[in-house]
Enzyme design. Sequence first.
Site, PDB file in Angstrom:
ATOM      1  N   HIS A   4      -4.985   4.854 -13.808  1.00 36.72           N
ATOM      2  CA  HIS A   4      -3.796   5.232 -14.584  1.00 36.72           C
ATOM      3  C   HIS A   4      -2.883   6.178 -13.816  1.00 36.72           C
ATOM      4  CE1 HIS A   4      -6.290   4.239 -18.427  1.00 36.72           C
ATOM      5  NE2 HIS A   4      -5.745   3.162 -17.882  1.00 36.72           N
TER       6      HIS A   4
ATOM      7  N   CYS B 162      16.086  13.586  -9.079  1.00 34.44           N
ATOM      8  CA  CYS B 162      15.321  13.116  -7.925  1.00 34.44           C
ATOM      9  C   CYS B 162      15.943  13.655  -6.637  1.00 34.44           C
ATOM     10  CB  CYS B 162      15.324  11.587  -7.931  1.00 34.44           C
ATOM     11  SG  CYS B 162      14.702  10.822  -6.420  1.00 34.44           S
TER      12      CYS B 162
ATOM     13  N   GLN C 185     -10.109   6.629 -14.936  1.00 34.06           N
ATOM     14  CA  GLN C 185      -9.002   6.533 -15.885  1.00 34.06           C
ATOM     15  C   GLN C 185      -8.307   7.883 -15.995  1.00 34.06           C
ATOM     16  OE1 GLN C 185     -11.750   5.116 -19.102  1.00 34.06           O
ATOM     17  NE2 GLN C 185     -10.298   3.446 -19.310  1.00 34.06           N
ATOM     18  N   ASN C 186      -8.873   8.894 -15.338  1.00 34.85           N
ATOM     19  CA  ASN C 186      -8.318  10.241 -15.434  1.00 34.85           C
ATOM     20  C   ASN C 186      -7.171  10.417 -14.447  1.00 34.85           C
ATOM     21  OD1 ASN C 186     -10.322  10.672 -17.282  1.00 34.85           O
ATOM     22  ND2 ASN C 186     -11.690  11.708 -15.844  1.00 34.85           N
ATOM     23  N   VAL C 187      -6.256  11.287 -14.820  1.00 29.57           N
ATOM     24  CA  VAL C 187      -5.057  11.494 -14.004  1.00 29.57           C
ATOM     25  C   VAL C 187      -5.011  12.916 -13.437  1.00 29.57           C
ATOM     26  CG1 VAL C 187      -3.708   9.753 -15.228  1.00 29.57           C
ATOM     27  CG2 VAL C 187      -3.709  12.096 -16.080  1.00 29.57           C
TER      28      VAL C 187
ATOM     29  N   SER D   5     -16.325   7.723 -21.177  1.00 33.07           N
ATOM     30  CA  SER D   5     -15.229   6.954 -21.772  1.00 33.07           C
ATOM     31  C   SER D   5     -15.743   6.204 -22.986  1.00 33.07           C
ATOM     32  CB  SER D   5     -14.661   5.955 -20.762  1.00 33.07           C
ATOM     33  OG  SER D   5     -13.692   5.132 -21.389  1.00 33.07           O
TER      34      SER D   5
ATOM     35  N   CYS E  37      15.064   5.093  -7.906  1.00 30.90           N
ATOM     36  CA  CYS E  37      14.954   4.633  -6.516  1.00 30.90           C
ATOM     37  C   CYS E  37      13.520   4.367  -6.085  1.00 30.90           C
ATOM     38  CB  CYS E  37      15.596   5.650  -5.571  1.00 30.90           C
ATOM     39  SG  CYS E  37      14.654   7.178  -5.351  1.00 30.90           S
TER      40      CYS E  37
HETATM   41 ZN   LIG Z   1      15.424   8.643  -6.971  1.00 31.44          ZN
END
Ligand SMILES: [Zn+2]
Length: 283
Positions: free
Chosen positions: A126, A185, A108-110, A227, A137
């Site tokens: 996650h 972006c 669950q860690n990012v 957790s 896009c």
């Molecule tokens: Zn984009």
Amino acid sequence: MTLAPPSPAGTAMDALAALVADGDVVVLSGAGLSTDSGIPDYRGVTGSLRRHTPMTYQTFTRDPRGRHRYWARSFVGWRQIREAQPNDGHRAVAALQAAALLGGVITQNVDGLHQAGGASDVVELHGGLDRTVCLGCGDVADRAGLDDRLRAVNPDFGPRVEEINPDGDAELPDELLDGFVMVDCLACGGGPLKPDVVFFGETVPRDRVDGCFARVEGAGSLLVLGSSLTVMSGYRFVLHAAKLGIPVAIVNVGPTRGDAKADVRVDAPLGEVLPALAARLCG
Ligand SMILES: [Zn+2]
């Protein structure tokens, strides 16, 4: 002569070691595994280490100002994430995997610290803070590259030392956050860019969830690490395992929502339990 009864903690460790020794263990890890690496709960699932109201998907997508402030705080917080190192718990999980005892790692860690600690084939339930996704896009890009671009246009933006709290969170006033410059972006020239993580109010992609269910179904046991299982996105795998009669072990400091479903429960720090477990099973 009478033998002293084994201590409760010892009994739980023995049961945990026996379960893991059987192999095909699917690990489900949470924020508690990374606290020894100095990572506050960035996604804010538990909220206990988080000062600011957790960002929701709705706020992020609908409120440009809220989104701008998120990126300003993230720009500052990224330095801490980038410098974080895997701890003994991450390395112990990698050792168990190298000993062919694991059937998969779901986190669950990012923060990417399982992979940094040597684990492979990690499912990031996650998502991961090391990537961004363009909501315009769909382009997925490297967070480090974004950081370079942000530094170039925000050369003087950042908290003074006295504004950083002991847990590394930057307490920046809103007026200062508004001075932050966000970039677009690179692929489409638009955006907005979002960290490739699942926010509150956002659902985990279905194929990712299905992949995790499949792993649990093929597991010899499910091992929950660090957790409290507060959110359903992780807890549902415990319910699924229990329903299928797959043993569940939980190592966490303090109670968890899954305790009633657990066959083995170790209430002790991961930094002690996991290295001891790896030493016992990986020799
Ligand atoms: Zn984009």
